[in-house]
Enzyme design. Structure first.
Site, PDB file in Angstrom:
ATOM      1  N   HIS A  15      -2.850  11.444  15.449  1.00 43.49           N
ATOM      2  CA  HIS A  15      -3.398  10.636  14.360  1.00 43.49           C
ATOM      3  C   HIS A  15      -2.238   9.804  13.822  1.00 43.49           C
ATOM      4  CE1 HIS A  15      -5.446   9.435  10.708  1.00 43.49           C
ATOM      5  NE2 HIS A  15      -4.413   9.873  10.017  1.00 43.49           N
ATOM      6  N   HIS A  20      -4.842   4.260   9.851  1.00 36.46           N
ATOM      7  CA  HIS A  20      -6.111   3.546   9.869  1.00 36.46           C
ATOM      8  C   HIS A  20      -5.901   2.049  10.068  1.00 36.46           C
ATOM      9  CE1 HIS A  20      -7.304   7.339   8.021  1.00 36.46           C
ATOM     10  NE2 HIS A  20      -8.475   7.103   8.595  1.00 36.46           N
ATOM     11  N   ASP A  50      -7.834  -6.530   6.241  1.00 37.02           N
ATOM     12  CA  ASP A  50      -7.439  -7.242   5.035  1.00 37.02           C
ATOM     13  C   ASP A  50      -5.997  -7.740   5.131  1.00 37.02           C
ATOM     14  OD1 ASP A  50      -6.045  -4.860   4.857  1.00 37.02           O
ATOM     15  OD2 ASP A  50      -6.921  -4.242   2.956  1.00 37.02           O
ATOM     16  N   CYS A 103      -2.348   0.436   9.055  1.00 35.97           N
ATOM     17  CA  CYS A 103      -1.718   1.198   7.976  1.00 35.97           C
ATOM     18  C   CYS A 103      -1.355   2.562   8.561  1.00 35.97           C
ATOM     19  CB  CYS A 103      -2.701   1.327   6.810  1.00 35.97           C
ATOM     20  SG  CYS A 103      -2.019   2.177   5.393  1.00 35.97           S
ATOM     21  N   ARG A 109      -4.651  -4.997   9.729  1.00 34.72           N
ATOM     22  CA  ARG A 109      -3.578  -4.254   9.060  1.00 34.72           C
ATOM     23  C   ARG A 109      -3.630  -2.824   9.568  1.00 34.72           C
ATOM     24  NH1 ARG A 109      -3.381  -0.978   4.112  1.00 34.72           N
ATOM     25  NH2 ARG A 109      -5.450  -1.775   3.578  1.00 34.72           N
ATOM     26  N   CYS A 112       0.805  -1.224   0.000  1.00 37.13           N
ATOM     27  CA  CYS A 112       0.000   0.000   0.000  1.00 37.13           C
ATOM     28  C   CYS A 112       0.840   1.277   0.000  1.00 37.13           C
ATOM     29  CB  CYS A 112      -0.961  -0.001   1.186  1.00 37.13           C
ATOM     30  SG  CYS A 112      -0.146   0.004   2.800  1.00 37.13           S
TER      31      CYS A 112
END
Length: 148
Positions: free
Chosen positions: A104, A107, A111, A121, A119, A67
């Site tokens: 922050h 996310h 998957d 990310c 995951r 990704c």
């Protein structure tokens, strides 16, 4: 509920972060995929919150999800991760924030590999990497055992 930083802490945070780190951690931004520091990091060590220094993820749980951002199957300490509903950009996602600094981070998606399919990310700009060989020197000696 989001924490409210005192004015002094806010100014210190703003001074100590790059523009991208501030954008990601304080303004819920996202850095470009494949153009960030840790998306393909293969070194052993831990990742800590760029704002608070709290340990978040280990390279042992990092994998290439394709990704363009660092991806992890789990956190070092689940208590340092806060999950919140994110409905921005016309999507329904799970935002991941750090508990101590309310940064922050990125996310959470389901998957990924393994039984949990988790995951995480995470934006590189939200992280500081501490190599295994520097853990003791940097004050994270208790995490050396992860790599035994």
């Amino acid at each position: 509920m989001r924490k409210h930083w005192a004015a002094k802490e806010f100014e210190d945070t703003k001074k100590n972060l790059t523009d991208m780190q501030y954008y990601v951690t304080q303004e819920q931004g996202t850095e470009p995929p494949f153009q960030n520091e840790f998306w393909n990091n293969a070194n052993e060590g831990i990742y800590v919150d760029i704002v608070s220094g709290k340990p978040l993820f280990s390279s042992l749980d990092q994998y290439d999800a394709g990704c363009g951002w660092p991806s992890f199957t789990k956190a070092i300490d689940a208590k340092e991760i806060v999950e919140e509903l994110d409905t921005s950009h016309g999507m329904v996602r799970t935002e991941v924030r750090s508990n101590t600094a309310d940064s922050h981070l990125g996310h959470l998606f389901y998957d990924g590999p393994g039984p949990t399919r988790m995951r995480f990310c995470i934006n590189s700009a939200a992280l500081r990497f501490i190599p295994k060989e520097d853990l003791e020197k940097e004050g994270y000696g208790e995490y050396i055992k992860l790599f035994s």
